[in-house]
Write a protein that holds these residues in place. Structure first.
Motif, mmCIF file in Angstrom:
data_model
loop_
_atom_site.group_PDB
_atom_site.id
_atom_site.type_symbol
_atom_site.label_atom_id
_atom_site.label_comp_id
_atom_site.label_asym_id
_atom_site.label_seq_id
_atom_site.Cartn_x
_atom_site.Cartn_y
_atom_site.Cartn_z
ATOM 1 N N ASP A 1 0.815 -1.202 0.000
ATOM 2 C CA ASP A 1 0.000 0.000 0.000
ATOM 3 C C ASP A 1 0.858 1.264 0.000
ATOM 4 O OD1 ASP A 1 -2.423 1.574 0.315
ATOM 5 O OD2 ASP A 1 -1.784 1.861 2.387
ATOM 6 N N GLN A 2 1.862 1.288 0.865
ATOM 7 C CA GLN A 2 2.711 2.469 0.950
ATOM 8 C C GLN A 2 3.594 2.626 -0.285
ATOM 9 O OE1 GLN A 2 2.623 4.930 3.245
ATOM 10 N NE2 GLN A 2 0.808 3.891 4.024
ATOM 11 N N ALA A 3 4.051 1.523 -0.878
ATOM 12 C CA ALA A 3 4.818 1.607 -2.128
ATOM 13 C C ALA A 3 3.990 2.291 -3.203
ATOM 14 C CB ALA A 3 5.231 0.209 -2.583
ATOM 15 N N ALA A 4 2.710 1.925 -3.279
ATOM 16 C CA ALA A 4 1.822 2.542 -4.264
ATOM 17 C C ALA A 4 1.649 4.030 -3.995
ATOM 18 C CB ALA A 4 0.472 1.837 -4.255
ATOM 19 N N HIS A 5 1.470 4.392 -2.718
ATOM 20 C CA HIS A 5 1.301 5.803 -2.375
ATOM 21 C C HIS A 5 2.560 6.611 -2.658
ATOM 22 C CE1 HIS A 5 -2.432 4.692 -0.139
ATOM 23 N NE2 HIS A 5 -2.754 5.921 -0.487
ATOM 24 N N ILE A 6 3.717 6.028 -2.388
ATOM 25 C CA ILE A 6 4.976 6.744 -2.652
ATOM 26 C C ILE A 6 5.150 6.986 -4.136
ATOM 27 C CG2 ILE A 6 7.489 6.575 -2.532
ATOM 28 C CD1 ILE A 6 7.066 4.964 0.115
ATOM 29 N N ALA A 7 4.912 5.939 -4.952
ATOM 30 C CA ALA A 7 5.040 6.085 -6.408
ATOM 31 C C ALA A 7 4.039 7.105 -6.942
ATOM 32 C CB ALA A 7 4.845 4.732 -7.088
ATOM 33 N N ALA A 8 2.815 7.070 -6.405
ATOM 34 C CA ALA A 8 1.790 8.025 -6.847
ATOM 35 C C ALA A 8 2.163 9.445 -6.461
ATOM 36 C CB ALA A 8 0.442 7.643 -6.244
ATOM 37 N N ALA A 9 2.658 9.629 -5.242
ATOM 38 C CA ALA A 9 3.040 10.964 -4.785
ATOM 39 C C ALA A 9 4.151 11.547 -5.653
ATOM 40 C CB ALA A 9 3.473 10.908 -3.324
ATOM 41 N N GLU A 10 5.102 10.702 -6.045
ATOM 42 C CA GLU A 10 6.193 11.163 -6.911
ATOM 43 C C GLU A 10 5.663 11.599 -8.273
ATOM 44 O OE1 GLU A 10 9.691 8.363 -4.938
ATOM 45 O OE2 GLU A 10 8.837 7.848 -6.890
ATOM 46 N N ALA A 11 4.742 10.808 -8.834
ATOM 47 C CA ALA A 11 4.161 11.170 -10.124
ATOM 48 C C ALA A 11 3.358 12.460 -10.012
ATOM 49 C CB ALA A 11 3.280 10.032 -10.646
ATOM 50 N N ALA B 1 3.749 14.853 -7.900
ATOM 51 C CA ALA B 1 4.611 16.008 -7.633
ATOM 52 C C ALA B 1 5.064 16.672 -8.921
ATOM 53 C CB ALA B 1 5.821 15.578 -6.811
ATOM 54 N N ASP B 2 5.076 15.898 -10.009
ATOM 55 C CA ASP B 2 5.425 16.439 -11.329
ATOM 56 C C ASP B 2 4.182 16.832 -12.120
ATOM 57 O OD1 ASP B 2 8.164 16.152 -10.953
ATOM 58 O OD2 ASP B 2 8.170 14.094 -11.707
ATOM 59 N N GLY B 3 3.060 16.911 -11.437
ATOM 60 C CA GLY B 3 1.816 17.292 -12.100
ATOM 61 C C GLY B 3 0.968 16.128 -12.534
ATOM 62 N N GLY B 4 1.474 14.914 -12.341
ATOM 63 C CA GLY B 4 0.744 13.722 -12.745
ATOM 64 C C GLY B 4 1.377 13.062 -13.950
ATOM 65 N N LEU B 5 0.730 12.021 -14.459
ATOM 66 C CA LEU B 5 1.234 11.320 -15.627
ATOM 67 C C LEU B 5 0.937 12.120 -16.896
ATOM 68 C CD1 LEU B 5 0.102 7.633 -14.911
ATOM 69 C CD2 LEU B 5 2.232 8.774 -14.237
ATOM 70 N N ASP B 6 1.880 12.099 -17.818
ATOM 71 C CA ASP B 6 1.701 12.752 -19.113
ATOM 72 C C ASP B 6 1.085 11.738 -20.067
ATOM 73 O OD1 ASP B 6 1.819 13.986 -21.547
ATOM 74 O OD2 ASP B 6 3.861 14.734 -21.307
ATOM 75 N N ILE B 7 -0.216 11.856 -20.286
ATOM 76 C CA ILE B 7 -0.942 10.910 -21.128
ATOM 77 C C ILE B 7 -1.476 11.643 -22.343
ATOM 78 C CG2 ILE B 7 -2.816 9.212 -21.230
ATOM 79 C CD1 ILE B 7 -2.601 8.971 -18.197
ATOM 80 N N GLY B 8 -0.802 11.441 -23.457
ATOM 81 C CA GLY B 8 -1.214 12.108 -24.687
ATOM 82 C C GLY B 8 -1.140 13.614 -24.598
ATOM 83 N N GLY B 9 -0.192 14.130 -23.827
ATOM 84 C CA GLY B 9 -0.019 15.573 -23.708
ATOM 85 C C GLY B 9 -0.818 16.214 -22.603
ATOM 86 N N ALA B 10 -1.669 15.446 -21.911
ATOM 87 C CA ALA B 10 -2.452 15.972 -20.791
ATOM 88 C C ALA B 10 -1.995 15.321 -19.492
ATOM 89 C CB ALA B 10 -3.939 15.714 -21.019
ATOM 90 N N LYS B 11 -2.035 16.069 -18.416
ATOM 91 C CA LYS B 11 -1.602 15.565 -17.117
ATOM 92 C C LYS B 11 -2.754 14.883 -16.380
ATOM 93 C CE LYS B 11 2.777 16.870 -16.794
ATOM 94 N NZ LYS B 11 3.882 15.940 -16.512
ATOM 95 N N SER B 12 -2.474 13.714 -15.824
ATOM 96 C CA SER B 12 -3.472 12.956 -15.063
ATOM 97 C C SER B 12 -2.904 12.588 -13.704
ATOM 98 C CB SER B 12 -3.877 11.676 -15.805
ATOM 99 O OG SER B 12 -4.498 11.972 -17.030
ATOM 100 N N LYS B 13 -3.600 12.964 -12.658
ATOM 101 C CA LYS B 13 -3.171 12.628 -11.307
ATOM 102 C C LYS B 13 -3.374 11.136 -11.031
ATOM 103 C CE LYS B 13 -2.184 16.807 -9.703
ATOM 104 N NZ LYS B 13 -0.895 17.186 -9.104
ATOM 105 N N VAL B 14 -2.605 10.602 -10.082
ATOM 106 C CA VAL B 14 -2.692 9.187 -9.702
ATOM 107 C C VAL B 14 -3.311 9.089 -8.318
ATOM 108 C CG1 VAL B 14 -1.422 7.044 -9.336
ATOM 109 C CG2 VAL B 14 -0.631 8.683 -11.067
ATOM 110 N N GLU B 15 -4.316 8.253 -8.177
ATOM 111 C CA GLU B 15 -4.999 8.028 -6.901
ATOM 112 C C GLU B 15 -4.897 6.554 -6.526
ATOM 113 O OE1 GLU B 15 -9.433 8.351 -4.805
ATOM 114 O OE2 GLU B 15 -9.131 9.009 -6.878
#
Length: 383
Positions: free
Chosen positions: A49-59, A61-75
């Motif tokens: 659970d915490q590994a997932a939260h750490i990876a999500a928080a890092e993503a 922190a950069d505004g989220g994932l870059d998906i087709g030019g748009a930023k998407s947050k990770v939950e």
């Protein structure tokens, strides 16, 4: 800190992270976690659970994932399956039908097999830590193993032990469930092939706490090694303590599901666990692992189980694959992209490789010395 206090801290930490998670919406990538967050398997589940939260928080922190030019947050949305298949089914249904999740990370073999058909029919991408080889077959298209399992490392690990240990007579002990059956099968084959003598192979109920009758039977077999296999860390410590109380002087090894700190705490003394040899998914001395451990400690208040390393690596691979595929909804495209983003660096250094619907993670060997698990070797995993 005693384990129930750790669980309270974990609950508070997870609650805080969920509260800070981005609100649901079209620009949100939701990842579900189904794992034991309470009970004997909790050190592994909380690490996932915490590994997932750490990876999500890092993503994020950069505004989220870059998906087709748009930023998407990770939950991240996590549910406790209590190491029970029925609870896993309930958790899966909530994640898919209520939370709108398209990606699920599952810890245990029983839970993975319980929801495997649902994952295929719903076209949900599943990452599983299950030790059972049954999690992947010719009909599997949406499930991928997130780390090396016994079929990948049992033989090279047994060979390492044959080269570095003088003891040869082994009794294998595992929980009586899918994970334990698989571990026992591959361990017995691997130890025999490496020249060890198998004096016996025993199973017990995963909820069991009293082992004197079983250990009396095992000690009568005159083992030089007792291999506790995929037994949960705290239960492994209980077995070690009770075996020592009965006068067993021989060696313990652990070929699955590491957790040296929990083993030490349950065993009761450094002397009881001195010399224990175990496989490990992490080298705690690496800079990357120390960073993960620091983030975990902020949320939980103690050091993580070493399984946090392959869990973090796998979720990181998934996030990179979602970006590579350029889509959130097309999970088939994302699972194909996982093969394209591999090999990629592990948090511990070295590389993660792509196997047959699997991420091949590094495997280390540790030995308990004065209460600490010291890395004494590594093994080359095979497909």
């Amino acid at each position: 800190m005693r384990f129930r206090n750790v669980l309270m801290a974990a609950t508070m930490g997870v609650g805080a992270l969920v509260a800070m998670a981005p609100q649901a919406g079209a620009d949100t990538v939701k990842i579900g976690v189904i794992a034991p967050l309470t009970g004997g398997g909790a050190p592994w589940g909380i690490a996932m659970d915490q590994a997932a939260h750490i990876a999500a928080a890092e993503a994020n922190a950069d505004g989220g994932l870059d998906i087709g030019g748009a930023k998407s947050k990770v939950e991240i949305i996590a549910y406790d399956d209590q190491y029970k298949a029925a609870e896993a089914v309930s958790a899966y249904n909530r994640l898919i039908n209520q939370d709108g999740v398209k990606y699920v990370v599952i810890l245990t073999s029983a839970s993975t097999l319980a929801i495997k058909e649902n994952i295929e029919s719903d076209q949900v991408l599943g990452l599983t830590a299950a030790f059972t080889s049954k999690s992947i077959d010719e009909n599997t298209h949406y499930m991928m193993r997130l780390s090396s399992i016994p079929i990948n490392y049992a033989k090279p690990l047994a060979n390492w032990m044959a080269q570095n240990l003088k003891e040869r007579r082994v009794v294998i002990v595992n929980p009586n469930d899918e994970t334990g059956w698989e571990t026992a099968k591959f361990d017995e084959e691997a130890f025999k092939a490496a020249g060890f003598e198998i004096a016996g192979s025993e199973l017990f109920d995963r909820s069991q706490k009293e082992f004197q009758p079983l250990l009396t039977k095992i000690i009568a077999m005159n083992p030089e090694i007792i291999n506790v296999g995929s037994t949960a860390p705290s239960t492994s410590g209980l077995i070690i303590r009770q075996a020592r109380d009965l006068g067993y002087k021989g060696l313990f090894v652990k070929t699955g599901g590491p957790g040296p700190k929990e083993i030490l705490e349950a065993a009761g003394s450094k002397e009881a666990v001195e010399g224990v040899v175990a496989m490990a998914f992490a080298d705690p001395g690496t800079e990357g692992f120390r960073r993960l451990a620091g983030e975990y400690s902020k949320a939980i208040g103690q050091e993580p189980n070493q399984m946090i390393a392959p869990y973090y690596d796998a979720i990181n691979v998934l996030l990179h694959a979602i970006e590579k595929a350029g889509t959130v909804d097309d999970t088939a495209a994302v699972i194909a992209a996982m093969g394209e983003v591999l090999p990629m660096p592990s948090i511990q250094g070295g590389e993660l490789h792509h196997g047959d619907r699997q991420i091949l993670s590094p495997i280390f060997v540790t030995q308990m010395k004065d209460g600490e698990a010291v890395v004494v070797g590594s093994v080359a995993v095979t497909e």
